[in-house]
Design an enzyme around this catalytic site. Structure first.
Site, PDB file in Angstrom:
ATOM      1  CG  ASP A 132      -9.700 -14.790   2.038  1.00 19.72           C
ATOM      2  OD1 ASP A 132     -10.339 -14.256   2.949  1.00 19.72           O
ATOM      3  OD2 ASP A 132      -8.498 -15.119   2.144  1.00 19.72           O
ATOM      4  NE  ARG A 182     -12.226 -10.338   5.333  1.00 24.16           N
ATOM      5  CZ  ARG A 182     -11.545 -11.458   5.094  1.00 24.16           C
ATOM      6  NH1 ARG A 182     -11.070 -11.717   3.884  1.00 24.16           N
ATOM      7  NH2 ARG A 182     -11.344 -12.343   6.039  1.00 24.16           N
TER       8      ARG A 182
END
Ligand SMILES: Cc1cc2nc3c(=O)[nH]c(=O)nc-3n(C[C@H](O)[C@H](O)[C@H](O)COP(=O)(O)OP(=O)(O)OC[C@H]3O[C@@H](n4cnc5c(N)ncnc54)[C@H](O)[C@@H]3O)c2cc1C
Length: 305
Positions: A132, A182
């Site tokens: 992340d 992402r």
């Protein structure tokens, strides 16, 4: 008004009294609605439910900004067990994690050691691990670590945030690694020195990044609840003959459930991000700060349960 509501929820997210109350008493209230459960094992049934509906998953153990080496090591062991359980239970799930949860704020060697253990396990079981992206202060360090790991492992991916001015260059720089990426708009409070303050500029940049990443030929996850971004992606894919197998949509657990299922029906890959763990309260308040209307679906869930 929007800014006041946002700041109110961000203020509540920092309340240690409410956080402790949520930790001790509220797990059952959040489980199956906004988080999987307070641990991975209790999240398995919700992952299975989603898998049975054709939805893929990525799980994230809540808790970041770890400042103790022991906790960073504990998180690492826990993550390894999660990957092994995903393989053993044959779940369609990946893992997401934050570099600060493995000790980024303590020292780099510690993160490299911990992440190497995790990626050795991930590679063995072919479970993708996504790093992340956190706040801008940790962005360069996170990307440097990603590049280092990507040279050795295939099961690692990361995230780029459209609100940062630097991201277009980062996307170009990462292209040589043929990354799985992402793309998100960005969730942290950043200054206008580093990030677009206007939502319309963030949206424009997000579209630019989606198109560029797809045209680069890299596997791209579009992680957004925004219909405009979803429609834009479909349109770019159609115009440039990009197959559905080169991208996926991602949304948070409990958000836009019907849209998630509709995308699957239309033949797109849809991945649901399921957080789990005791530290769910701050995560939930940040989601409310983003979109206060999320309160409504939680209350609906409370009445039903
Ligand atoms: C899977 C996933 C992983 C993420 N990982 C990261 C990360 O690593 N780092 C990071 O900084 N951020 C991450 N984020 C958060 C992200 O950066 C955004 O803060 C968050 O997704 C909100 O932006 P948005 O694109 O969804 O839409 P927004 O710009 O918040 O909303 C745009 C429009 O979408 C619609 N919408 C939004 N939410 C809902 C809803 N719940 N129900 C109905 N309609 C809705 C509304 O019409 C709204 O006006 C992640 C998000 C997802 C989904």
């Amino acid at each position: 008004m929007e800014a006041i509501t946002r700041n109110f929820f961000l203020f509540l997210s920092k309340s240690s009294v409410l956080n402790n109350f949520a930790k001790n008493r509220g797990g059952h209230f959040a489980a199956g609605k906004i988080i999987g459960g307070t641990d991975f094992t209790s999240s398995i049934r919700f992952i299975r439910e989603l898998n049975e509906k054709g939805l893929s998953v990525t799980v994230d153990h809540l808790g970041e900004f770890v400042d103790s080496e022991d906790i960073a090591n504990e998180r690492t062991e826990e993550c390894i067990q999660t990957i092994e359980m995903i393989a053993r239970e044959n779940l369609d799930s990946q893992v997401s994690l934050k570099m600060t949860s493995l000790g980024l704020d303590i020292n780099r060697q510690l993160v490299v050691k911990n992440m190497t253990k995790i990626l050795d396990t991930a590679e063995k079981h072919q479970v993708m691990v996504t790093i992340d992206m956190e706040d801008v202060e940790r962005c360069q360090a996170t990307l440097d670590l990603f590049k280092e790991f990507k040279q050795k492992y295939s099961c690692v991916s990361t995230v780029l945030q459209a609100y940062l001015y630097r991201t277009e260059e980062d996307l170009a720089d990462l292209n040589q690694y043929q990354p799985f990426l992402r793309l998100v708009k960005g969730a942290y409070k950043e200054s206008p020195q580093v990030a677009y303050p206007e939502k319309s500029d963030v949206d424009d940049n997000y579209k630019k990044l989606i198109k560029q990443s797809l045209l680069n030929g890299n596997y791209t996850a579009i992680a957004s609840h925004d219909d405009h971004m979803i429609e834009f992606t479909k349109q770019v894919a159609k115009e440039h003959n990009i197959p559905n197998s080169q991208f996926e949509f991602q949304m948070l657990y409990g958000m836009r459930n019907q849209t998630q299922l509709d995308l699957v029906k239309q033949g797109y890959k849809m991945r649901v991000y399921i957080p789990y763990g005791l530290d769910w309260y701050g995560y939930f308040m940040r989601r409310l700060a983003e979109r206060p209307a999320n309160l409504a679906f939680v209350f609906k869930g409370m009445v039903k349960s």
